[in-house]
Design an enzyme around this catalytic site. Structure first.
Site, short mmCIF file in Angstrom:
data_model
loop_
_atom_site.label_atom_id
_atom_site.label_comp_id
_atom_site.label_asym_id
_atom_site.label_seq_id
_atom_site.Cartn_x
_atom_site.Cartn_y
_atom_site.Cartn_z
N SER A 100 5.75 5.02 8.44
CA SER A 100 4.94 4.84 7.18
C SER A 100 6.39 5.62 6.23
O SER A 100 6.86 6.79 5.92
CB SER A 100 4.41 5.42 6.92
N PHE A 113 -1.27 8.03 4.57
CA PHE A 113 -2.23 9.08 5.32
C PHE A 113 -3.68 9.93 5.02
O PHE A 113 -3.57 10.83 5.76
CB PHE A 113 -1.41 9.75 6.32
N ASN A 140 6.72 -1.52 11.21
CA ASN A 140 5.34 -1.20 10.00
C ASN A 140 6.27 -2.38 9.05
O ASN A 140 6.89 -2.86 8.42
CB ASN A 140 5.81 0.30 10.21
N ASN A 144 5.88 5.69 3.07
CA ASN A 144 3.81 6.72 2.14
C ASN A 144 3.91 8.27 2.50
O ASN A 144 3.24 8.82 2.11
CB ASN A 144 2.45 6.13 2.10
N THR A 145 5.10 8.57 3.50
CA THR A 145 4.77 9.89 3.95
C THR A 145 6.52 10.84 3.09
O THR A 145 7.28 9.87 3.91
CB THR A 145 4.36 10.64 4.58
N GLY A 178 3.05 -9.37 9.27
CA GLY A 178 2.84 -10.79 8.34
C GLY A 178 2.63 -12.03 10.08
O GLY A 178 2.70 -13.33 9.86
N LYS A 183 5.97 3.57 16.92
CA LYS A 183 5.73 2.76 15.88
C LYS A 183 7.20 3.10 14.85
O LYS A 183 7.57 3.94 14.10
CB LYS A 183 5.01 3.18 15.20
N ASN A 218 0.60 -1.10 -0.35
CA ASN A 218 0.70 0.06 -0.50
C ASN A 218 1.11 1.13 -0.06
O ASN A 218 2.01 1.09 0.29
CB ASN A 218 -0.63 0.28 1.24
#
Length: 349
Positions: free
Chosen positions: A183, A120, A254, A185-186, A305, A225, A116
């Site tokens: 994350s 956010f 993560n 993705n940022t 997982g 995290k 993914n």
């Protein structure tokens, strides 16, 4: 086991025929409708009792929902009815944002994995808090964690400002708060895991928490995290920095940027974080390293997982105090919650 849980393999066939993000939204909507109906709510309910203490919080069992599945905190009660011992919602940012362009979620069924790059996507802090306050799960003994992050358009140099807004906003409504700095993705977010950057951020958060604790007459635990894509040296540095600022827990881990385990598979080269079965082994390594460095008293939540009760037990054996599920729910369905709790309970005997 609930008859609705047993029906999930049939539902999964239909869901996997849909776009991954559309299926995600359809599943949450269906779950909410089932919870809103008193008859199906009872059929859904399942709870395996394995009493656990995490960061000073009393859990009915040590199996939690990972952040990311319910980003806006809109389905807390419905998710809690599935038998979780604790639920983490978010990541929430101060201002609403759409996230990255679609498509941004991809299944890799042969590897029981998911990629993914949602970024956010959420409705912002005000809407998030309204949802959290509407839920009744805490009143029924549920434990809830609220996960905070920064807006994509906030310069990384000003990231602390967003985290301080998030901390102040969620503090009165959280049993614990997670600071998401991992994350992929940022843009540049993972840079906050560097020693200097992490030290500076946590220093400001610790100072703000002290003021909030005095204001609200309660101390809310803080967790951080972290990513799986860290060297041993980086893990060791994080293990030194967290206790320095009174942080109560660490969530490991993560999603990963590694594609080693899924090379050649459809969607393997899509940008984003990889979750699911390929992450389990690396998560175990990070948990083990953290436990060795942090000692026995620091809380570790193992995530990444977990596709079976055996995987959950392995996380605990590696040093975790509790576990969280996300991608495993997509492949196995809600029966995975009770399976993990039962296996952890057997491990304790």
């Amino acid at each position: 086991m609930s008859i609705l849980f047993q029906a999930y393999p049939l539902a999964r066939h239909a869901l996997f025929a849909m776009d991954a993000e559309a299926a995600h939204e359809a599943t949450l909507s269906a779950l909410q409708r089932a919870y809103d109906c008193s008859l199906t709510r009872g059929l859904m309910h399942s709870q395996v009792l394995v009493p656990t203490t995490l960061m000073g919080l009393a859990l009915q069992n040590p199996v939690g929902l990972a952040a990311g599945l319910d980003k806006n905190g809109a389905h807390i009660d419905a998710m809690g009815n599935l038998g979780f011992g604790f639920i983490e919602v978010g990541t929430v940012t101060p201002r609403a944002q759409p996230g990255n362009p679609k498509p941004r979620m991809f299944r890799l069924p042969d590897a029981e994995a998911l990629i993914n790059r949602l970024g956010f996507n959420n409705q912002g802090l005000d809407a998030f808090l309204a949802n959290v306050q509407r839920s009744t799960w805490r009143e029924r003994g549920g434990v809830i964690g609220l996960n905070i992050g920064k807006n994509a358009d906030t310069p990384i140099e000003q990231a602390a400002d967003d985290y301080l807004i998030g901390l102040s906003g969620v503090y009165p409504h959280a049993d614990y708060i997670t600071v998401n700095i991992s994350s992929p993705n940022t843009k540049n977010l993972r840079a906050l895991q560097g020693e200097h950057e992490l030290d500076q951020l946590l220093s400001q958060l610790a100072t703000r928490r002290l003021a909030l604790a005095q204001q609200h007459q309660k101390r809310v635990p803080l967790a951080v995290k972290i990513a799986p894509d860290l060297t041993e040296e980086q893990i060791d540095i994080i293990a030194e920095v967290l206790p320095r600022h009174g942080i109560d827990g660490v969530i490991a881990t993560n999603t990963t940027l590694s594609r080693e385990a899924v090379q050649g598979q459809k969607y393997a080269e899509e940008a984003g974080g990889l979750s699911g079965a390929p992450l389990h082994a690396r998560s175990l390594e990070v948990i083990g390293r953290l436990r060795a460095k942090l000692g026995t008293d620091f809380a570790i939540i193992g995530v990444g997982g977990i596709m079976s009760g055996k995987h959950a037990a392995e996380k605990m054996a590696a040093g975790a105090n509790a576990v969280q599920l996300y991608t495993g729910l997509i492949y196995r369905g809600p029966s995975l919650v009770g399976e993990c709790a039962k296996e952890i309970g057997r491990q304790r005997r």
